[in-house]
Design an enzyme around this catalytic site. Structure first.
Site, PDB file in Angstrom:
ATOM      1  N   TYR A   2      25.508 -11.798 -20.873  1.00 17.87           N
ATOM      2  CA  TYR A   2      25.115 -10.627 -21.649  1.00 17.87           C
ATOM      3  C   TYR A   2      25.962 -10.497 -22.899  1.00 17.87           C
ATOM      4  O   TYR A   2      26.946 -11.214 -23.074  1.00 17.87           O
ATOM      5  CB  TYR A   2      25.219  -9.357 -20.790  1.00 17.87           C
ATOM      6  CG  TYR A   2      26.643  -8.868 -20.558  1.00 17.87           C
ATOM      7  CD1 TYR A   2      27.518  -9.550 -19.722  1.00 17.87           C
ATOM      8  CD2 TYR A   2      27.101  -7.713 -21.199  1.00 17.87           C
ATOM      9  CE1 TYR A   2      28.811  -9.089 -19.518  1.00 17.87           C
ATOM     10  CE2 TYR A   2      28.407  -7.253 -20.991  1.00 17.87           C
ATOM     11  CZ  TYR A   2      29.252  -7.945 -20.155  1.00 17.87           C
ATOM     12  OH  TYR A   2      30.533  -7.498 -19.968  1.00 17.87           O
TER      13      TYR A   2
ATOM     14  N   ARG B 159      28.859 -16.050 -29.634  1.00 11.10           N
ATOM     15  CA  ARG B 159      29.488 -15.937 -28.316  1.00 11.10           C
ATOM     16  C   ARG B 159      28.430 -16.012 -27.211  1.00 11.10           C
ATOM     17  O   ARG B 159      28.666 -16.600 -26.145  1.00 11.10           O
ATOM     18  CB  ARG B 159      30.292 -14.635 -28.211  1.00 11.10           C
ATOM     19  CG  ARG B 159      31.049 -14.521 -26.900  1.00 11.10           C
ATOM     20  CD  ARG B 159      31.996 -13.346 -26.879  1.00 11.10           C
ATOM     21  NE  ARG B 159      31.282 -12.070 -26.933  1.00 11.10           N
ATOM     22  CZ  ARG B 159      31.881 -10.882 -26.987  1.00 11.10           C
ATOM     23  NH1 ARG B 159      33.205 -10.805 -27.014  1.00 11.10           N
ATOM     24  NH2 ARG B 159      31.160  -9.775 -27.030  1.00 11.10           N
TER      25      ARG B 159
ATOM     26  N   ARG C 296      15.267 -17.775  -3.318  1.00 16.33           N
ATOM     27  CA  ARG C 296      16.721 -17.820  -3.283  1.00 16.33           C
ATOM     28  C   ARG C 296      17.241 -19.195  -2.854  1.00 16.33           C
ATOM     29  O   ARG C 296      16.975 -19.657  -1.742  1.00 16.33           O
ATOM     30  CB  ARG C 296      17.267 -16.749  -2.337  1.00 16.33           C
ATOM     31  CG  ARG C 296      18.776 -16.654  -2.385  1.00 16.33           C
ATOM     32  CD  ARG C 296      19.322 -15.563  -1.474  1.00 16.33           C
ATOM     33  NE  ARG C 296      20.780 -15.508  -1.569  1.00 16.33           N
ATOM     34  CZ  ARG C 296      21.604 -16.349  -0.953  1.00 16.33           C
ATOM     35  NH1 ARG C 296      21.118 -17.302  -0.173  1.00 16.33           N
ATOM     36  NH2 ARG C 296      22.911 -16.240  -1.115  1.00 16.33           N
TER      37      ARG C 296
ATOM     38  N   HIS D 196      20.929 -21.524  -4.154  1.00 11.39           N
ATOM     39  CA  HIS D 196      22.024 -21.532  -5.123  1.00 11.39           C
ATOM     40  C   HIS D 196      21.750 -22.464  -6.310  1.00 11.39           C
ATOM     41  O   HIS D 196      22.055 -22.148  -7.443  1.00 11.39           O
ATOM     42  CB  HIS D 196      23.338 -21.956  -4.452  1.00 11.39           C
ATOM     43  CG  HIS D 196      23.896 -20.928  -3.519  1.00 11.39           C
ATOM     44  ND1 HIS D 196      23.199 -20.430  -2.450  1.00 11.39           N
ATOM     45  CD2 HIS D 196      25.090 -20.300  -3.503  1.00 11.39           C
ATOM     46  CE1 HIS D 196      23.937 -19.546  -1.802  1.00 11.39           C
ATOM     47  NE2 HIS D 196      25.093 -19.440  -2.424  1.00 11.39           N
TER      48      HIS D 196
ATOM     49  N   LYS E 246      30.766 -14.550 -20.876  1.00 14.79           N
ATOM     50  CA  LYS E 246      30.441 -13.129 -20.709  1.00 14.79           C
ATOM     51  C   LYS E 246      29.329 -13.024 -19.671  1.00 14.79           C
ATOM     52  O   LYS E 246      28.149 -12.854 -19.977  1.00 14.79           O
ATOM     53  CB  LYS E 246      30.040 -12.509 -22.064  1.00 14.79           C
ATOM     54  CG  LYS E 246      30.248 -11.002 -22.118  1.00 14.79           C
ATOM     55  CD  LYS E 246      30.251 -10.509 -23.551  1.00 14.79           C
ATOM     56  CE  LYS E 246      30.165  -9.005 -23.657  1.00 14.79           C
ATOM     57  NZ  LYS E 246      31.252  -8.263 -23.039  1.00 14.79           N
TER      58      LYS E 246
ATOM     59  N   GLU F 112      44.126  -9.938 -20.207  1.00 14.39           N
ATOM     60  CA  GLU F 112      43.392  -8.931 -20.969  1.00 14.39           C
ATOM     61  C   GLU F 112      43.335  -7.684 -20.104  1.00 14.39           C
ATOM     62  O   GLU F 112      44.191  -7.485 -19.246  1.00 14.39           O
ATOM     63  CB  GLU F 112      42.011  -9.461 -21.367  1.00 14.39           C
ATOM     64  CG  GLU F 112      41.170  -9.921 -20.184  1.00 14.39           C
ATOM     65  CD  GLU F 112      39.792 -10.438 -20.582  1.00 14.39           C
ATOM     66  OE1 GLU F 112      39.338 -10.224 -21.719  1.00 14.39           O
ATOM     67  OE2 GLU F 112      39.146 -11.051 -19.708  1.00 14.39           O
TER      68      GLU F 112
ATOM     69  N   LEU G 157      38.135 -13.029 -22.293  1.00  9.12           N
ATOM     70  CA  LEU G 157      36.909 -13.001 -23.084  1.00  9.12           C
ATOM     71  C   LEU G 157      37.311 -13.025 -24.562  1.00  9.12           C
ATOM     72  O   LEU G 157      38.171 -12.242 -24.978  1.00  9.12           O
ATOM     73  CB  LEU G 157      36.111 -11.726 -22.792  1.00  9.12           C
ATOM     74  CG  LEU G 157      34.758 -11.743 -23.520  1.00  9.12           C
ATOM     75  CD1 LEU G 157      33.754 -12.576 -22.745  1.00  9.12           C
ATOM     76  CD2 LEU G 157      34.229 -10.347 -23.744  1.00  9.12           C
TER      77      LEU G 157
HETATM   78  N1  PMP Z   1      37.467  -8.453 -22.370  1.00  7.80           N
HETATM   79  C1  PMP Z   1      36.570  -8.006 -21.473  1.00  7.80           C
HETATM   80  C2  PMP Z   1      36.752  -8.370 -20.046  1.00  7.80           C
HETATM   81  C3  PMP Z   1      35.486  -7.205 -21.892  1.00  7.80           C
HETATM   82  O1  PMP Z   1      34.576  -6.767 -20.997  1.00  7.80           O
HETATM   83  C4  PMP Z   1      35.373  -6.845 -23.260  1.00  7.80           C
HETATM   84  C5  PMP Z   1      34.263  -5.945 -23.733  1.00  7.80           C
HETATM   85  N2  PMP Z   1      33.029  -6.558 -23.612  1.00  7.80           N
HETATM   86  C6  PMP Z   1      36.328  -7.337 -24.163  1.00  7.80           C
HETATM   87  C7  PMP Z   1      37.369  -8.132 -23.691  1.00  7.80           C
HETATM   88  C8  PMP Z   1      36.248  -7.009 -25.639  1.00  7.80           C
HETATM   89  O2  PMP Z   1      35.216  -7.723 -26.276  1.00  7.80           O
HETATM   90  P1  PMP Z   1      34.506  -7.141 -27.582  1.00  7.80           P
HETATM   91  O3  PMP Z   1      35.590  -6.841 -28.569  1.00  7.80           O
HETATM   92  O4  PMP Z   1      33.635  -8.251 -28.036  1.00  7.80           O
HETATM   93  O5  PMP Z   1      33.764  -5.913 -27.180  1.00  7.80           O
END
Ligand code: PMP
Length: 285
Positions: free
Chosen positions: A33, A52, A100, A102, A147, A179, A203
């Site tokens: 997403y 991305r 279903r 995998h 993502k 993060e 991310l």
């Molecule tokens: N890390 C994670 C785990 C996130 O969910 C997000 C938000 N989507 C971010 C970092 C920040 O990403 P962005 O600046 O692209 O929103």
């Protein structure tokens, strides 16, 4: 005119959108997403979000159902069909509907879904006074650069923050800062802005890139390198960044003040520069 979503080629009211229960997004969390912020009806950094998205799709070996021109057209349409000048566009692609198993199904059409929500950035109070965060061990998988809609780890970690009355859960893996549950993290120590490098454990945030771009353009002292848990706990400032939080100061970590417990000087500069940057980009369109 509101809550119009896009599902597999058609626009419709949100409460009419349906997917089959065998969708692999539902069964396996098999999809990716994006969330694109929209200011004054213009998507912010759409090209970067689409890049991305492509990387996430490549990361799960799923073909992109559309080219960037088609995505851009669709994003424009969904913005136009929904209320509000500032929106948050969510788009999701799953590996489609199949019995279903995998292993990947063959010759199955991806499911494509998009919706718009109001863009809610942090309230002024929070920007001015900062917000509390807690910390936890980062127990997520080793593909955090994808993502993925498989967000159970992030949901569990985010709920810890909610339970503690905090805005975020800051994550450490093997003694290093990665993060937060839904944002990237920056640290300031002795006037230097520190950022963990983009690797498979975080991310690659679009806001992270904007913040680093602004910091470098304004000659902040910047170091992109791994940051230890001890350095994080000893920081003068901690910031979290995301498309919806923008840049937010964390003023307590696990109940202890970060620096002097107030949003720092560098944060206040960056927050103002970020707002200017957004306005500039929107004006230039
Ligand atoms: N890390 C994670 C785990 C996130 O969910 C997000 C938000 N989507 C971010 C970092 C920040 O990403 P962005 O600046 O692209 O929103």
């Amino acid at each position: 005119m509101s809550d119009i979503v896009y599902l597999n080629g058609a626009f419709m009211p949100l409460d009419e959108a349906r997917i089959p229960v065998l969708d692999r997004g539902f069964i396996f969390g098999d999809g990716v997403y994006e969330v694109v912020p929209v200011y004054s009806r213009h998507p912010f950094r759409l090209a970067e979000h689409l890049r991305r998205l492509q990387n996430s799709l490549d990361g799960i070996r799923l073909a992109n159902p559309m080219d960037d021109a088609a995505w851009t057209r669709l994003v424009g349409e969904i913005i136009a069909k929904n209320d509000g000048d500032d929106q948050s566009i969510y788009l999701q692609i799953t590996r489609g509907v199949a019995r279903r198993d995998h292993a990947f199904p063959k010759h199955v059409q991806q499911t494509v879904f998009m919706m718009s929500s109001p863009l809610t950035t942090p309230p002024r109070e929070q920007v001015e006074h900062g917000a509390p965060a807690i910390s936890a061990s980062d127990f997520r998988w080793l593909k955090c650069d994808v993502k993925s809609v498989s967000l159970l780890g992030n949901c569990l970690l985010r709920q810890l923050a909610v339970d503690a009355g905090a805005v975020e859960t800051i994550l450490f893996r093997d003694g290093k800062l990665t993060e937060a549950s839904a944002s990237n993290v920056f640290v300031v120590k002795n006037g230097v802005l520190l950022a963990p490098p983009k690797d498979n454990l975080v991310l690659p945030g679009i806001t992270y890139d904007v913040v680093l771009e602004i910091a470098r353009a304004r000659e902040f002292l910047v170091e992109v390198r791994s940051i230890s848990e001890a350095e994080t706990r000893d920081a003068d400032e901690i910031w979290v960044t995301s498309s919806t939080k923008e840049v937010l100061a964390i003023t307590t970590l696990d109940g202890k003040p970060v620096g002097d417990g107030k949003p720092g000087l560098l944060f206040r500069r960056m927050h103002a520069l970020y707002q200017d940057f957004k306005r500039e980009v929107m004006r230039a369109r």
